[in-house]
Design an enzyme around this catalytic site. Structure first.
Site, PDB file in Angstrom:
ATOM      1  N   ASN A  74    -106.820  29.124  14.578  1.00 50.92           N
ATOM      2  CA  ASN A  74    -105.848  29.596  15.454  1.00 50.92           C
ATOM      3  C   ASN A  74    -104.773  30.605  14.785  1.00 50.92           C
ATOM      4  O   ASN A  74    -104.642  30.460  13.250  1.00 50.92           O
ATOM      5  CB  ASN A  74    -105.169  28.653  16.196  1.00 50.92           C
TER       6      ASN A  74
ATOM      7  N   GLU B 247    -101.104  32.162  15.346  1.00 46.36           N
ATOM      8  CA  GLU B 247     -99.856  32.098  16.093  1.00 46.36           C
ATOM      9  C   GLU B 247     -99.120  33.385  15.543  1.00 46.36           C
ATOM     10  O   GLU B 247     -99.252  34.106  14.640  1.00 46.36           O
ATOM     11  CB  GLU B 247     -99.208  30.965  15.948  1.00 46.36           C
TER      12      GLU B 247
ATOM     13  N   CYS C 264    -106.384  31.622  19.786  1.00 51.02           N
ATOM     14  CA  CYS C 264    -107.034  30.077  19.734  1.00 51.02           C
ATOM     15  C   CYS C 264    -108.191  30.408  18.837  1.00 51.02           C
ATOM     16  O   CYS C 264    -108.954  31.571  18.399  1.00 51.02           O
ATOM     17  CB  CYS C 264    -107.636  29.811  21.009  1.00 51.02           C
TER      18      CYS C 264
ATOM     19  N   GLU D  99    -111.101  29.306  18.842  1.00 48.93           N
ATOM     20  CA  GLU D  99    -112.477  29.624  19.444  1.00 48.93           C
ATOM     21  C   GLU D  99    -112.613  31.050  19.518  1.00 48.93           C
ATOM     22  O   GLU D  99    -113.404  31.754  19.356  1.00 48.93           O
ATOM     23  CB  GLU D  99    -112.463  28.987  20.787  1.00 48.93           C
TER      24      GLU D  99
ATOM     25  N   CYS E 112    -109.421  25.310  25.538  1.00 49.35           N
ATOM     26  CA  CYS E 112    -108.376  25.553  26.486  1.00 49.35           C
ATOM     27  C   CYS E 112    -108.911  26.396  27.669  1.00 49.35           C
ATOM     28  O   CYS E 112    -110.223  26.777  27.437  1.00 49.35           O
ATOM     29  CB  CYS E 112    -107.155  26.380  25.930  1.00 49.35           C
TER      30      CYS E 112
ATOM     31  N   CYS F 283    -110.353  30.036  26.647  1.00 54.13           N
ATOM     32  CA  CYS F 283    -111.599  29.944  25.800  1.00 54.13           C
ATOM     33  C   CYS F 283    -112.726  29.032  26.290  1.00 54.13           C
ATOM     34  O   CYS F 283    -113.879  29.693  26.024  1.00 54.13           O
ATOM     35  CB  CYS F 283    -111.143  28.810  24.447  1.00 54.13           C
TER      36      CYS F 283
HETATM   37  N1  THU Z   1    -105.509  25.991  20.048  1.00 54.64           N
HETATM   38  C1  THU Z   1    -106.709  26.535  19.489  1.00 54.64           C
HETATM   39  O1  THU Z   1    -106.757  27.342  18.648  1.00 54.64           O
HETATM   40  N2  THU Z   1    -107.847  25.895  20.300  1.00 54.64           N
HETATM   41  C2  THU Z   1    -107.542  25.352  21.553  1.00 54.64           C
HETATM   42  O2  THU Z   1    -108.852  25.182  22.184  1.00 54.64           O
HETATM   43  C3  THU Z   1    -106.396  24.726  22.184  1.00 54.64           C
HETATM   44  C4  THU Z   1    -105.368  25.103  21.494  1.00 54.64           C
HETATM   45  C5  THU Z   1    -104.188  26.338  19.367  1.00 54.64           C
HETATM   46  C6  THU Z   1    -103.374  27.397  19.996  1.00 54.64           C
HETATM   47  C7  THU Z   1    -102.046  27.188  19.398  1.00 54.64           C
HETATM   48  O3  THU Z   1    -101.990  27.983  18.120  1.00 54.64           O
HETATM   49  C8  THU Z   1    -102.019  25.756  19.053  1.00 54.64           C
HETATM   50  O4  THU Z   1    -103.361  25.420  19.165  1.00 54.64           O
HETATM   51  C9  THU Z   1    -101.148  24.530  20.098  1.00 54.64           C
HETATM   52  O5  THU Z   1    -101.450  24.927  21.330  1.00 54.64           O
END
Ligand code: THU
Length: 134
Positions: free
Chosen positions: A48, A50, A59, A61, A92, A95
Site C-alpha cells: 500500500n 498512502e 491498496c 492489491e 477492500c 480491490c
Molecule cells: N489496504 C490495502 O492495501 N489492502 C486492503 O485490502 C485493505 C486496506 C490499505 C489501505 C490503507 O493504506 C491501509 O490499508 C488502511 O486502510
C-alpha cells in the site's frame, strides 16, 4: 477454483511479506503486501502507498495488479494479500472489483498473515458476487 501447489503458495506468501516491508503507510500505520501470479508464471508484488491527500492512497492489491499489467501480464491466476501480525484481511470492495477485472476461471485469492500459518482461500466470485462487467 484451482488450488496451487503448496510451494507456489509459499513463495507467493513470501513475496507478499517482503513487499509489505516496503509499504508507505505513515497515516494508518497499517502495512499491507500483495503478490500476484499471472499466466506466464511471473510474480508481481505491491504494497500500500498512502498519501497526505488521503483519498489518493492506493491498496497493495492495486499496486500488484498494476505491476502485473505493466510487465505484460494479462490475467491473475492467484493473488496473496498479507497484513501485519497474525491477522488475516480480505481485499477492500474496490480491490475486489480490480481482481475481478483480471481474474479467469480458477483464479484463487489467498489471505495470509505476516506471522503464522493461517491461510484462507477464496475466489473473486465469492468475494464479489455479480461484480460489474460490460
Ligand atoms: N489496504 C490495502 O492495501 N489492502 C486492503 O485490502 C485493505 C486496506 C490499505 C489501505 C490503507 O493504506 C491501509 O490499508 C488502511 O486502510
Amino acid at each position: 477454483m484451482t488450488k496451487l501447489p503448496e510451494t507456489d503458495v509459499s513463495s507467493l506468501i513470501e513475496a507478499a511479506r517482503q513487499a509489505r516491508l516496503n509499504a508507505h503507510a505513515p497515516y494508518s500505520g497499517f502495512q499491507v503486501g500483495a503478490a500476484v501470479l499471472d499466466e506466464r508464471g511471473v510474480v508481481s508484488v505491491g504494497c500500500n502507498m498512502e498519501n497526505a491527500a488521503y483519498p489518493l492512497g492506493t491498496c497493495a492489491e492495486a499496486v500488484a495488479l498494476g505491476a502485473m499489467v505493466a510487465s505484460g501480464g494479462k490475467t491473475c491466476r492467484a493473488i496473496v494479500i498479507v497484513a501485519g501480525g497474525d491477522r488475516l484481511i480480505t481485499p477492500c470492495g474496490g480491490c475486489r472489483q480490480r481482481i475481478t477485472e483480471l481474474a479467469v476461471a480458477g483464479t484463487v485469492v489467498y489471505c495470509a498473515a505476516d506471522a503464522g500459518d493461517a491461510l484462507e482461500m477464496t475466489t473473486p466470485d465469492a468475494l464479489l458476487p455479480n461484480g460489474f462487467t460490460f
